[in-house]
Structure formats: structure tokens, C-alpha cells
Design a protein around this motif. Structure first.
Motif, PDB file in Angstrom:
ATOM      1  N   THR A   1       0.839  -1.193   0.000  1.00 53.32           N
ATOM      2  CA  THR A   1       0.000   0.000   0.000  1.00 53.32           C
ATOM      3  C   THR A   1       0.877   1.247   0.000  1.00 53.32           C
ATOM      4  N   LEU A   2       0.300   2.375  -0.239  1.00 52.58           N
ATOM      5  CA  LEU A   2       0.910   3.710  -0.115  1.00 52.58           C
ATOM      6  C   LEU A   2       2.020   3.978  -1.126  1.00 52.58           C
ATOM      7  N   ASN A   3       2.394   2.969  -1.945  1.00 52.95           N
ATOM      8  CA  ASN A   3       3.514   3.157  -2.872  1.00 52.95           C
ATOM      9  C   ASN A   3       3.149   4.029  -4.066  1.00 52.95           C
ATOM     10  N   THR A   4       1.882   4.409  -4.197  1.00 48.99           N
ATOM     11  CA  THR A   4       1.471   5.245  -5.331  1.00 48.99           C
ATOM     12  C   THR A   4       1.459   6.734  -4.979  1.00 48.99           C
ATOM     13  N   VAL A   5       1.886   7.050  -3.746  1.00 53.33           N
ATOM     14  CA  VAL A   5       1.918   8.463  -3.351  1.00 53.33           C
ATOM     15  C   VAL A   5       3.251   8.813  -2.706  1.00 53.33           C
ATOM     16  N   ASN A   6       3.546  10.101  -2.716  1.00 54.02           N
ATOM     17  CA  ASN A   6       4.737  10.636  -2.071  1.00 54.02           C
ATOM     18  C   ASN A   6       4.639  10.453  -0.546  1.00 54.02           C
ATOM     19  N   ALA A   7       5.792  10.439   0.107  1.00 53.12           N
ATOM     20  CA  ALA A   7       5.818  10.188   1.555  1.00 53.12           C
ATOM     21  C   ALA A   7       4.908  11.138   2.330  1.00 53.12           C
ATOM     22  N   SER A   8       4.913  12.415   1.974  1.00 53.31           N
ATOM     23  CA  SER A   8       4.090  13.365   2.741  1.00 53.31           C
ATOM     24  C   SER A   8       2.602  13.071   2.559  1.00 53.31           C
ATOM     25  N   VAL A   9       2.237  12.603   1.359  1.00 54.46           N
ATOM     26  CA  VAL A   9       0.825  12.283   1.102  1.00 54.46           C
ATOM     27  C   VAL A   9       0.417  11.013   1.843  1.00 54.46           C
ATOM     28  N   MET A  10       1.373  10.105   2.052  1.00 60.56           N
ATOM     29  CA  MET A  10       1.048   8.860   2.770  1.00 60.56           C
ATOM     30  C   MET A  10       0.368   9.154   4.097  1.00 60.56           C
ATOM     31  N   VAL A  11       0.898  10.148   4.821  1.00 66.71           N
ATOM     32  CA  VAL A  11       0.397  10.415   6.174  1.00 66.71           C
ATOM     33  C   VAL A  11      -0.436  11.689   6.245  1.00 66.71           C
ATOM     34  N   ASP A  12      -0.676  12.299   5.086  1.00 64.18           N
ATOM     35  CA  ASP A  12      -1.497  13.522   5.026  1.00 64.18           C
ATOM     36  C   ASP A  12      -2.240  13.504   3.685  1.00 64.18           C
ATOM     37  N   PRO A  13      -3.239  12.610   3.581  1.00 63.38           N
ATOM     38  CA  PRO A  13      -3.882  12.363   2.286  1.00 63.38           C
ATOM     39  C   PRO A  13      -4.546  13.602   1.703  1.00 63.38           C
ATOM     40  N   ILE A  14      -4.559  13.640   0.376  1.00 57.21           N
ATOM     41  CA  ILE A  14      -5.253  14.712  -0.325  1.00 57.21           C
ATOM     42  C   ILE A  14      -6.725  14.312  -0.413  1.00 57.21           C
ATOM     43  N   PRO A  15      -7.625  15.141   0.127  1.00 59.81           N
ATOM     44  CA  PRO A  15      -9.044  14.776   0.152  1.00 59.81           C
ATOM     45  C   PRO A  15      -9.560  14.423  -1.244  1.00 59.81           C
ATOM     46  N   GLY A  16     -10.388  13.390  -1.293  1.00 61.73           N
ATOM     47  CA  GLY A  16     -11.012  12.999  -2.548  1.00 61.73           C
ATOM     48  C   GLY A  16     -10.188  12.079  -3.408  1.00 61.73           C
ATOM     49  N   THR A  17      -9.006  11.689  -2.927  1.00 58.03           N
ATOM     50  CA  THR A  17      -8.154  10.793  -3.720  1.00 58.03           C
ATOM     51  C   THR A  17      -8.094   9.407  -3.071  1.00 58.03           C
ATOM     52  N   ASN A  18      -7.505   8.477  -3.790  1.00 58.51           N
ATOM     53  CA  ASN A  18      -7.559   7.073  -3.374  1.00 58.51           C
ATOM     54  C   ASN A  18      -6.191   6.474  -3.064  1.00 58.51           C
ATOM     55  N   VAL A  19      -6.228   5.416  -2.274  1.00 62.52           N
ATOM     56  CA  VAL A  19      -5.047   4.621  -1.990  1.00 62.52           C
ATOM     57  C   VAL A  19      -5.431   3.152  -2.177  1.00 62.52           C
ATOM     58  N   PHE A  20      -4.455   2.330  -2.532  1.00 59.73           N
ATOM     59  CA  PHE A  20      -4.743   0.928  -2.841  1.00 59.73           C
ATOM     60  C   PHE A  20      -4.133   0.006  -1.792  1.00 59.73           C
ATOM     61  N   VAL A  21      -4.790  -1.131  -1.577  1.00 59.43           N
ATOM     62  CA  VAL A  21      -4.188  -2.203  -0.770  1.00 59.43           C
ATOM     63  C   VAL A  21      -4.211  -3.490  -1.589  1.00 59.43           C
ATOM     64  N   CYS A  22      -3.098  -4.226  -1.509  1.00 55.47           N
ATOM     65  CA  CYS A  22      -2.948  -5.490  -2.226  1.00 55.47           C
ATOM     66  C   CYS A  22      -2.394  -6.506  -1.235  1.00 55.47           C
ATOM     67  N   GLY A  23      -3.004  -7.681  -1.169  1.00 62.75           N
ATOM     68  CA  GLY A  23      -2.486  -8.689  -0.247  1.00 62.75           C
ATOM     69  C   GLY A  23      -3.315  -9.949  -0.315  1.00 62.75           C
ATOM     70  N   ASN A  24      -2.716 -11.026   0.167  1.00 61.99           N
ATOM     71  CA  ASN A  24      -3.365 -12.334   0.036  1.00 61.99           C
ATOM     72  C   ASN A  24      -4.319 -12.654   1.170  1.00 61.99           C
ATOM     73  N   GLU A  25      -4.292 -11.855   2.263  1.00 62.31           N
ATOM     74  CA  GLU A  25      -5.127 -12.167   3.418  1.00 62.31           C
ATOM     75  C   GLU A  25      -6.044 -11.011   3.754  1.00 62.31           C
TER      76      GLU A  25
END
Ligand SMILES: NC(=O)c1ccc[n+]([C@@H]2O[C@H](COP(=O)([O-])OP(=O)(O)OC[C@H]3O[C@@H](n4cnc5c(N)ncnc54)[C@H](OP(=O)(O)O)[C@@H]3O)[C@@H](O)[C@H]2O)c1
Length: 168
Positions: free
Chosen positions: A86-110
Motif C-alpha cells: 500500500t501507499l507506494n502510489t503516493v509521495n511520503a508526505s501524502v502517505m500520512v497527510d492524504p489529499i481529500p477525494g483521492t484514493n489509496v490501494f491495498v494489495c495482499g493475500n489475506e
């Protein structure tokens, strides 16, 4: 929550600082300190890495792509650890301070591991409905291969503080 952050670079410091602000018990591991923060069985490993290859200069090339991903390589290296990309599609500052209205992805087997990471992301400020579960860890390939477009966008926009919004 007890959390180990691997790496003391831009992302490691940014995330560790945020996690501590949120009251988590954070331990940071770097290769130079010999600190003991490596993943252990049953842990959830949140992978934010990108397969960047700067050996031929900038922009960086990807050293894993198409039919594999760094997320999957990490999962193979730690088979008993539940890896969530997760979080690899955004810059470090955006990781912990998201831009409203935008998305983040999660990928995993469980599913349970992804749910735990979802809670962590919500703690960072990502609304629950902004978190898109792409499915198993092979979906990390797509999020990692987004990098060339991300780099172009950064150049065009003149900032790393941007993100994509998925609309239907
Ligand atoms: N920066 C961002 O905005 C951003 C956004 C999305 C994804 N990412 C990804 O997140 C990861 C970290 O990025 P960053 O910007 O924090 O990078 P960085 O500032 O270069 O920090 C990298 C960290 O990883 C450690 N490291 C590198 N190679 C290692 C190895 N072989 N063994 C053990 N430790 C090693 C470094 O340790 P030393 O200090 O000892 O070298 C350092 O602590 C990268 O995969 C990057 O592609 C970054």
C-alpha cells in the motif's frame, strides 16, 4: 499497536513520526544500528517499496515488472508474514497527510491483514471509502508499474504532492 519501521530514509522517518503521533509503540530498524525490527511470523508487513533502478540515471527504471512485483518478492522471502502492499502510489508526505477525494490501494493475500492495514490507513487520515482493495498480492504489479506515469505527472505538475482519484 506495536509497529516496527524498516528504514530510516524519507518514508521511514515520515511514517514513524506519524505513528508515534498517533500513540503507537514504534521501533525503527536500520541496517547500520543492527536494531532488531525484522518481520516475524504472523506479523503484517506493510510494504511501501518501489522497484527503482537508478543505474542508468534518471528517470529511474523498474527492476521488477509485468509478471512479478517487489511485494510478491518480499512475500516469497517471508512466507509466514502477511505482506500488504500500500501507499507506494503516493509521495511520503501524502502517505500520512492524504489529499481529500483521492484514493489509496491495498494489495495482499489475506483479508484480515488488509483490514488491519485499512485501519492503519484510516489513522493516517485516509477515509475508509478512499481505500481500494485490488485483491491478492499480484495486484501490486500494477501499483508498482504506475511509477513511470507518477514521475511524468510530477514533472508536469511541478510537485510531488498530488494523487489520483478513481471515479466510476
Ligand atoms: N520517498 C517517497 O516519497 C516514496 C514514495 C513511495 C514509495 N517509496 C519507496 O519507499 C522506499 C523508501 O523510500 P525512501 O524515499 O525513504 O528512500 P531513502 O530515503 O533512500 O531510504 C531508504 C532506506 O532504506 C534503507 N536501505 C536501502 N537499501 C537497503 C538494503 N539493501 N538493506 C537494508 N536497508 C536498506 C536505507 O538505509 P541506509 O540509510 O543505511 O542506506 C534507508 O534507511 C523505497 O522503496 C521507495 O521507492 C518512496
Amino acid at each position: 499497536m506495536r509497529i516496527g519501521v524498516l528504514g530510516t530514509g524519507t518514508v521511514g522517518r515520515t511514517i514513524a513520526t506519524k505513528l508515534r503521533e498517533l500513540g503507537h509503540d514504534v521501533r525503527v530498524g536500520s541496517r547500520s544500528t543492527g536494531d532488531d525490527a525484522v518481520p516475524f511470523p504472523d506479523a503484517v508487513l506493510v510494504d511501501v517499496t518501489l522497484p527503482l533502478d537508478f543505474s542508468q540515471g534518471r528517470p529511474p527504471r523498474l527492476f521488477v515488472f509485468n509478471d512479478d512485483s517487489l511485494g510478491e518478492q518480499i512475500q516469497r522471502a517471508f512466507p509466514e508474514t502477511r505482506v500488504v502492499k500500500t501507499l507506494n502510489t503516493v509521495n511520503a508526505s501524502v502517505m500520512v497527510d492524504p489529499i481529500p477525494g483521492t484514493n489509496v490501494f491495498v494489495c495482499g493475500n489475506e483479508e484480515e491483514a488488509k483490514a488491519q492495514v485499512g485501519e492503519l490507513l484510516q489513522g493516517f487520515g485516509w477515509p475508509a471509502d478512499a481505500i481500494i482493495d485490488l485483491g491478492d498480492l499480484s495486484s501490486a504489479r500494477g501499483t508498482e508499474m504506475y511509477l513511470p506515469l507518477w514521475i511524468r505527472l510530477m514533472g508536469t505538475l511541478g510537485t510531488a504532492r498530488f494523487n489520483i482519484a478513481v471515479v466510476q
